[in-house]
Design an enzyme around this catalytic site. Structure first.
Site, short mmCIF file in Angstrom:
data_model
loop_
_atom_site.label_atom_id
_atom_site.label_comp_id
_atom_site.label_asym_id
_atom_site.label_seq_id
_atom_site.Cartn_x
_atom_site.Cartn_y
_atom_site.Cartn_z
N CYS A 224 1.06 -1.34 -0.03
CA CYS A 224 -0.09 0.13 -0.22
C CYS A 224 0.99 1.30 -0.03
O CYS A 224 1.60 1.69 -1.20
CB CYS A 224 -0.80 -0.08 1.12
SG CYS A 224 -2.50 1.22 1.11
N GLU B 246 -1.57 -9.48 3.12
CA GLU B 246 -1.44 -10.27 4.37
C GLU B 246 -2.99 -10.71 5.01
O GLU B 246 -2.84 -11.66 5.70
CB GLU B 246 -0.95 -9.20 5.48
CG GLU B 246 -1.53 -7.95 5.99
CD GLU B 246 -1.32 -6.92 4.98
OE1 GLU B 246 -1.61 -5.49 5.43
OE2 GLU B 246 -0.98 -6.99 3.82
N HIS C 230 -3.23 -5.24 0.20
CA HIS C 230 -2.86 -5.99 1.48
C HIS C 230 -2.91 -7.27 1.47
O HIS C 230 -3.90 -7.90 1.83
CB HIS C 230 -3.62 -5.50 2.62
CG HIS C 230 -3.52 -3.96 2.89
ND1 HIS C 230 -2.64 -3.56 3.75
CD2 HIS C 230 -4.01 -2.72 2.58
CE1 HIS C 230 -2.56 -2.22 3.82
NE2 HIS C 230 -3.39 -1.81 2.73
#
Length: 603
Positions: A398, A527, A525
């Site tokens: 990001c 994750e 993102h």
């Protein structure tokens, strides 16, 4: 539908979220389908506007919901996909009731906490519990509900009342209450003290809820006489009292509960003993053993703004851990406060500046996570520059991607004032700009949020290979700014490759430096979708590049080769964390103090 309610007492931060997730894992291992609900008693409608320093990370769901980080625990442990409605807040409940009142749905009656708020809570739970979250048709068998905060908090009172009514309404065979409480050991006497749990349970019973099971947090297993005392004063059978004692990593918790036969107590309380099988946790057990015994290290420098609170980057920590275990490496995480890398710190605190740069230069790989605001941005730019110029594996997420573009524009294109309009609205070289559809007046829920599709423009690139040579990927987003599409041709002509874009082709999603060993930036993102058994592709790429195995994984289309050495010995902790030269030990990347040896971190 069967319901398991997890409450907490004495102190916050005991690990109700991990306990609730572990209960879900155990029930799933028994062949049941499980869904989860988290109740947060705060007045915010969601977690989107909260500071990570105060509340930890904001976890983003596929539908764009900005929710509590515990929903991340549920998704990772149970491998499910939740919705924003799986996170209930006081703000959401009151907003829904007020909206109904404004429409006249209550037919002129006085709107009160009881029955209107309590009814709304119960209706919300029943509505959300039947929504499938595991990709299968039809409702789940069990809904695990976690009530945030501790018993006695004034803001949770409407939820306690609603859940008391709810337990009575659904009946004893359909509702099981598990109370997580602290059994401290005072250093002076070395004795496990039961009074805090006794008082907590007494308060819970006084509010109309009776626990079926006690999950006691302690540094070691409960003594039998302590169990007997708790059983006598808390009116809970001794066989329904379990210890959640300190373990090397939180993946042990489902195994700990299984070994103490917690599943039998829960299944008995839910009248499911004849339906469910014995828990099958072989894969989970094997991964936990590997996690405990790794010794070959991979050192990652995380350059961030919120390094004072590890919960701020909880999903990033977990994704790094998942990838490290897959690569058979023990993760050593170096926290590098971005501001410490900057020139102004060199003048004001030269020792701090040197320590930060020593950590950065000693790392095998560098990660710059997402964030907001201009504090520490120059330090992140310097970290990206160091990684680019010294062929150090780099992953920017990001804002991390955006600063990589800013650094490239300044250093390679020689656009010295290149910047994001977030940090310098008057820059003459705006390489990162505000998105046209964003709002500059309202904060909550106004970003580009949730799952969006990224198409690979270049198929022969590291990112596409890591994802398995697919033509597109769906990942979760949370941002207001984007790379300026008008500068793309200039950047690409200089060597930066925007290999992934959205469906319009004008919004940049993935950037790479083709000549670099591993230099990747992503607008999304990754994750948030990483799982213990299925690590995020780009985190896997970072770890593999950092320990010299990237080519093997690229040749296998993103799959870890069995030829990678396992690095197993009789080691101890899975993650070591360093801050400015001081060493902190944490377990399973869970540095929020849930299930580590003692508290969250040890110097």
């Amino acid at each position: 539908m069967k319901y398991v309610l997890v409450t907490g007492g004495v102190v916050s931060g005991l690990g109700k979220g991990v306990t609730a997730s572990s209960i879900g894992v155990l029930l799933k291992a028994c062949g049941l389908r499980v869904t989860s609900i988290k109740i947060d008693p705060y007045l915010n409608t969601d977690a989107g506007t909260m500071s990570p320093f105060e509340h930890g990370e904001v976890f983003v769901l596929d539908d764009g919901g900005e929710v509590d980080l515990d929903l991340g625990n549920y998704e990772r442990f149970l491998d499910i996909t939740l919705t924003c409605d799986n996170n209930i807040t006081t703000g959401k409940i009151y907003q829904s009731v007020i909206n109904k009142e404004r429409k006249g749905d209550y037919l002129g009656k006085t709107v009160q906490v009881v029955p209107h708020i309590t009814d709304a809570i119960q209706e919300w739970i029943e509505r959300v519990a039947i929504v499938p979250v595991d990709g299968k048709e039809g409702p789940a068998d069990v809904c695990v509900i976690e009530l945030g905060g501790t018993i006695g908090d004034i803001e949770s009172m409407p939820f306690i009342e609603a859940l008391g009514q709810f337990s009575y309404r659904v009946g004893p065979g359909n509702f099981c209450l598990i109370h997580v409480s602290l059994v401290p050991v005072l250093n002076v006497v070395g004795e496990q003290k039961t009074k805090p749990t006794q008082h907590s349970v007494r308060g819970l019973r006084g509010l109309g809820l009776t626990p079926n099971i006690l999950a006691c947090r302690s540094t070691k297993a409960l003594d039998e006489n302590v169990k007997g005392k708790l059983a006598q004063f808390c009116h809970v059978p001794a066989e329904n009292i379990f210890t959640l004692y300190d373990v090397p990593n939180i993946w042990h918790i489902p195994l700990l509960l299984r070994d103490q036969k917690a599943h039998k107590a829960i299944l008995k309380g839910l009248n499911l003993l004849g339906v469910a099988r014995e828990p099958y946790l072989e894969e989970w057990t094997a991964r936990t053993k590997i996690c405990d015994t790794l010794h070959d290290t991979v050192r990652i420098a995380m350059v961030g703004k919120y390094t004072g609170l590890s919960d701020s980057y909880l999903s990033v920590l977990k994704a790094l851990l998942h990838a490290s275990v897959a690569c058979r490496r023990k993760l050593v995480l170096d926290w590098v406060p971005a501001g410490d890398l900057e020139d102004i710190t060199a003048q004001e605190a030269p020792n701090v500046h040197k320590a930060a740069w020593d950590l950065l230069k000693g790392a095998d790989g560098i990660l710059v996570p997402g964030g907001f605001g201009d504090r520490g941005v120059q330090g992140k730019i310097l970290a990206a520059k160091y990684a680019r110029e010294n062929n150090v594996p780099f992953l920017g997420i990001c804002l991390g991607m955006q600063i990589a573009v800013i650094e490239f524009s300044r250093s390679v294109l020689n656009l010295l004032d290149a910047n994001s309009t977030e940090f310098d609205p008057k820059t003459t070289s705006p390489c990162v700009i505000f998105m046209p559809e964003g709002s500059k007046t309202h904060m909550g829920g106004t970003m580009r949020l949730g799952s969006r599709r990224t198409y690979f423009k270049v198929t022969d690139c590291k990112s596409a290979k890591l994802y398995g040579c697919v033509s597109y990927v769906d990942e979760r987003h949370r941002h207001r700014y984007e790379v300026n599409p008008d500068m793309i041709s200039q950047l690409e002509n200089a060597g930066l490759s925007f290999v992934g874009r959205d469906e319009s082709g004008r919004r940049m999603e993935i950037v790479e430096l083709p000549a670099h060993p591993y230099f990747v930036g992503v607008q999304f993102h990754p994750e948030f979708k990483s799982r213990p058994g299925k690590p995020s592709a780009l985190f896997l790429g970072l770890i593999a590049a950092s320990c010299g195995h990237l080519e093997t994984i690229l040749q296998n289309n993103g799959h870890v080769s069995k030829n990678i050495s396992n690095g197993i010995s009789n080691g101890h902790s899975m993650v070591k964390i360093h801050r400015n030269g001081n060493t902190f030990k944490a377990f399973n990347g869970s540095v929020n103090g849930v299930y580590s040896n003692g508290n969250s971190m040890h110097r």
